[in-house]
Design a protein around this motif. Structure first.
Motif, PDB file in Angstrom:
ATOM      1  N   UNK A  31     -10.550  -0.066 -14.702  1.00 28.20           N
ATOM      2  CA  UNK A  31      -9.023   0.376 -14.551  1.00 28.20           C
ATOM      3  C   UNK A  31      -8.006  -0.362 -15.275  1.00 28.20           C
ATOM      4  N   UNK A  32      -7.143   0.129 -15.943  1.00 24.52           N
ATOM      5  CA  UNK A  32      -6.193  -0.702 -16.741  1.00 24.52           C
ATOM      6  C   UNK A  32      -5.514  -1.521 -15.775  1.00 24.52           C
ATOM      7  N   UNK A  33      -5.005  -1.038 -14.715  1.00 20.02           N
ATOM      8  CA  UNK A  33      -4.212  -1.595 -13.754  1.00 20.02           C
ATOM      9  C   UNK A  33      -5.184  -1.773 -12.517  1.00 20.02           C
ATOM     10  N   UNK A  34      -5.296  -2.991 -12.107  1.00 19.80           N
ATOM     11  CA  UNK A  34      -6.270  -3.359 -10.846  1.00 19.80           C
ATOM     12  C   UNK A  34      -5.353  -3.155  -9.568  1.00 19.80           C
ATOM     13  N   UNK A  35      -6.168  -2.239  -8.713  1.00 19.10           N
ATOM     14  CA  UNK A  35      -5.443  -2.086  -7.282  1.00 19.10           C
ATOM     15  C   UNK A  35      -6.502  -2.235  -6.271  1.00 19.10           C
ATOM     16  N   UNK A  36      -6.058  -3.012  -5.079  1.00 22.84           N
ATOM     17  CA  UNK A  36      -6.855  -3.200  -4.253  1.00 22.84           C
ATOM     18  C   UNK A  36      -7.089  -1.728  -3.429  1.00 22.84           C
ATOM     19  N   UNK A  37      -6.224  -1.123  -2.692  1.00 24.42           N
ATOM     20  CA  UNK A  37      -6.263  -0.011  -1.778  1.00 24.42           C
ATOM     21  C   UNK A  37      -5.118   0.996  -2.206  1.00 24.42           C
ATOM     22  N   UNK A  38      -5.381   2.259  -2.335  1.00 20.74           N
ATOM     23  CA  UNK A  38      -4.429   3.200  -2.688  1.00 20.74           C
ATOM     24  C   UNK A  38      -4.681   4.478  -1.799  1.00 20.74           C
ATOM     25  N   UNK A  39      -3.736   5.105  -1.440  1.00 20.62           N
ATOM     26  CA  UNK A  39      -3.764   6.381  -0.764  1.00 20.62           C
ATOM     27  C   UNK A  39      -4.372   7.321  -1.637  1.00 20.62           C
ATOM     28  N   UNK A  40      -4.919   8.559  -1.394  1.00 22.24           N
ATOM     29  CA  UNK A  40      -5.584   9.523  -2.158  1.00 22.24           C
ATOM     30  C   UNK A  40      -4.731   9.888  -3.348  1.00 22.24           C
TER      31      UNK A  40
END
Length: 565
Positions: free
Chosen positions: A322-331
């Motif tokens: 992913x271009x932007x790294x995320x730890x956790x996201x809601x659906x």
């Protein structure tokens, strides 16, 4: 004495045999070979050339002419009149005309009737014939396209004999085709013309085809698209819009294009509409389809937490990034932020066969059946051909080839509360005997609840997600960005530098009317749909609603008043 009588008798008998032979021969020719020689005589003196006249006119939805007939001239000679074929070449060259190689070969052989060149301006043909009496001309009709390249890829073009070869001209040739007229040439024994007879022209064709296209919107969208193609340094670009309530395609533009009045001067690659003939891996605009499946068949909880692995995740030896790294996201945040890993993980437990069947139901891997233009089916492999990577890859718009229309019709169904009205380009075809209208059907693709949920999510994409550059001060827009690496078929790998940037959505969200898609092939300024196609989408959307009388003009005035106060 006897010898003289014998000689006389011999001569008389011989003469009688000769005379009898002549009478027998004449009788044979007159009685038994009469029909053959009559036909031969006709072929020596008569020549027929078939022309098509009064081809039906093509209009836009409001009756604006997109294709019509105009009189032109075609130059011809009789081979026996010509002593120096090269001289004919030079004469034509003086008038910026040319004879093709095949007809020039006929000219060199000095064979009977020979076309020199077709579709010449009548005034020019008359001047040539007056100056060189052995060059003759005949009036005929050929096609003229007042809107030029703006509608070329939809309307198409005709050949020298006014037969449809591309676009609507080809698809509806049977309904547009003019009357066949025989032009009769009489020639004397020296092959010179002594009569030219032709039936009268009908002043106006009783046939016509009306398209769903709005030529004003078509022209406006074309101006914006060309400007932004240059702005973003794209090799190709396309934009198209459909009325979600009626299925009518209101505009479709793609560039590079061509001038249908002289189509032969352009590459064949520019002739077909990108709307139905451009195949591409859709990338992230496909996530709305994946979420439609998850909502419809997997009871997706939008508040479910998804581990997005900080932007790097490996499945079956293949790493998704992913271009932007995320730890956790809601659906819900997964689609709003266009997160690849989140989408792959949400799809991981879904039934692959059900996902495949859902995609088939949505129209992928098959033609839409739109009448009027040629269409590619795209590529969705049979489920038994899927690998372990197929489901996760397809969920983010890889390993599947689609056309812009296939994507557009899905978003149109979302905007229409889950119901797809079959997209169509032909409004009606008329003649003095009948009015033909194509069958327009509707079918439910998604439940109303799923469609409403997607509308809300796609509105959030524009409000505070990857599609913020499509946000407008004047109308509410919902949609999805897409950025996909181009797959190089000849090299069997993805390109390191060329991408397809896209944005597809609908407006106004409160009561959707139009679904629209914008695509740029290989933009150089930015590879991202959110930084390219989204801007174009917003510009075209505002212009469409302005032309439809939406209250944008008043809103613009109010805005300017507030700024100045």
């Amino acid at each position: 004495m006897w010898n003289e009588r014998f000689k006389l008798s011999f001569v008389l008998i011989l003469l009688s045999i000769v005379i009898l032979s002549i009478f027998v021969r004449l009788a044979y020719l007159q009685i038994y070979k009469h029909d053959d020689y009559l036909e031969y005589a006709k072929n020596q003196s008569l020549r027929k050339v078939q022309l098509h006249k009064n081809r039906g006119v093509i209009y836009d939805r409001k009756g604006v002419v997109l294709a019509e007939n105009k009189k032109s001239a075609s130059l011809y000679v009789y081979g026996r009149d010509i002593q120096d074929p090269y001289r004919i070449k030079l004469i034509l060259r003086d008038y910026n005309l040319a004879i093709n190689s095949r007809n020039y070969n006929y000219l060199r052989k000095r064979e009977g009737f020979i076309w020199l060149t077709r579709n010449v301006e009548v005034v020019k043909a008359r001047k040539i014939s007056e100056r060189y009496p052995y060059i003759h001309y005949i009036l005929q009709e050929n096609r003229y396209y007042p809107k030029g390249e703006d509608v070329a890829k939809i309307v198409g073009f005709t050949g020298v004999d006014n037969q449809g070869l591309q676009g609507v001209e080809y698809a509806l040739d049977g309904r547009l085709k003019g009357e066949k007229r025989n032009v009769i040439y009489l020639r004397d024994s020296r092959n010179r013309p002594i009569l030219l007879k032709d039936k009268e022209y009908i002043s106006e064709s009783s046939k016509g085809v009306y398209l769903t296209i709005n030529s004003e919107i078509q022209e406006t969208a074309g101006i914006i698209l060309k400007k932004d193609m240059n702005r973003f340094g794209a090799e190709k670009g396309m934009a198209a819009g459909i009325n979600v309530n009626t299925g009518e395609i209101i505009f479709s533009v793609s560039y590079p294009s061509y001038n249908p009045d002289n189509f032969e001067e352009y590459s064949k690659s520019t002739w077909k509409s990108m709307l139905t003939n451009y195949l591409f891996e859709p990338g992230s605009i496909f996530k709305a389809i994946t979420f439609g499946f998850l909502l419809e068949h997997e009871n997706l909880n939008l508040n479910k937490q998804v581990d997005c692995e900080n932007g790097r995740y490996t499945v079956y030896g293949h790493t998704y990034n992913d271009v932007h790294a995320y730890d956790k996201l809601k659906a819900s945040e997964v689609i709003v932020n266009s997160n690849n890993i989140g989408t792959v993980k949400l799809t991981s437990e879904a039934n692959g066969k059900k996902f495949h069947d859902f995609l088939v139901k949505m129209g992928f891997g098959q033609s839409s059946g739109v009448l009027g233009i040629s269409e590619e089916k795209g590529l969705l492999r049979n489920y038994d051909e899927w690998s372990g990577l197929s489901k996760p890859s397809i969920s983010i718009g890889q390993e599947i080839y689609v056309t812009p229309l296939q994507i557009l019709q899905y978003y149109a169904a979302v905007a229409n509360d889950g119901v797809l009205v079959s997209p169509h380009l032909i409004k009606k075809a008329v003649n003095e005997e009948e009015i033909f209208k194509p069958d327009v059907s509707s079918k439910r693709l998604l439940s109303e609840n799923t469609a409403k949920t997607l509308q809300m999510l796609l509105k959030r994409v524009v409000d505070n997600g990857t599609g913020v550059n499509a946000s407008s001060e004047y109308i509410d827009i919902g949609g999805k960005t897409g950025t996909a690496q181009k797959f190089l078929i000849d090299q069997g790998r993805y390109s390191y530098k060329n991408y397809v940037a896209s944005f597809v959505g609908f407006f106004p969200v409160s009561s959707p009317e139009i679904a629209m898609i914008v695509i740029y092939d290989s933009p150089s300024v930015s590879i991202y749909g959110g930084s390219t196609a989204a801007y174009t989408f917003e510009s075209i959307a505002e212009q469409i609603m302005l032309q439809k009388g939406y209250k944008i003009q008043r809103l613009r005035v109010d805005s300017e008043t507030k700024k100045s106060s």
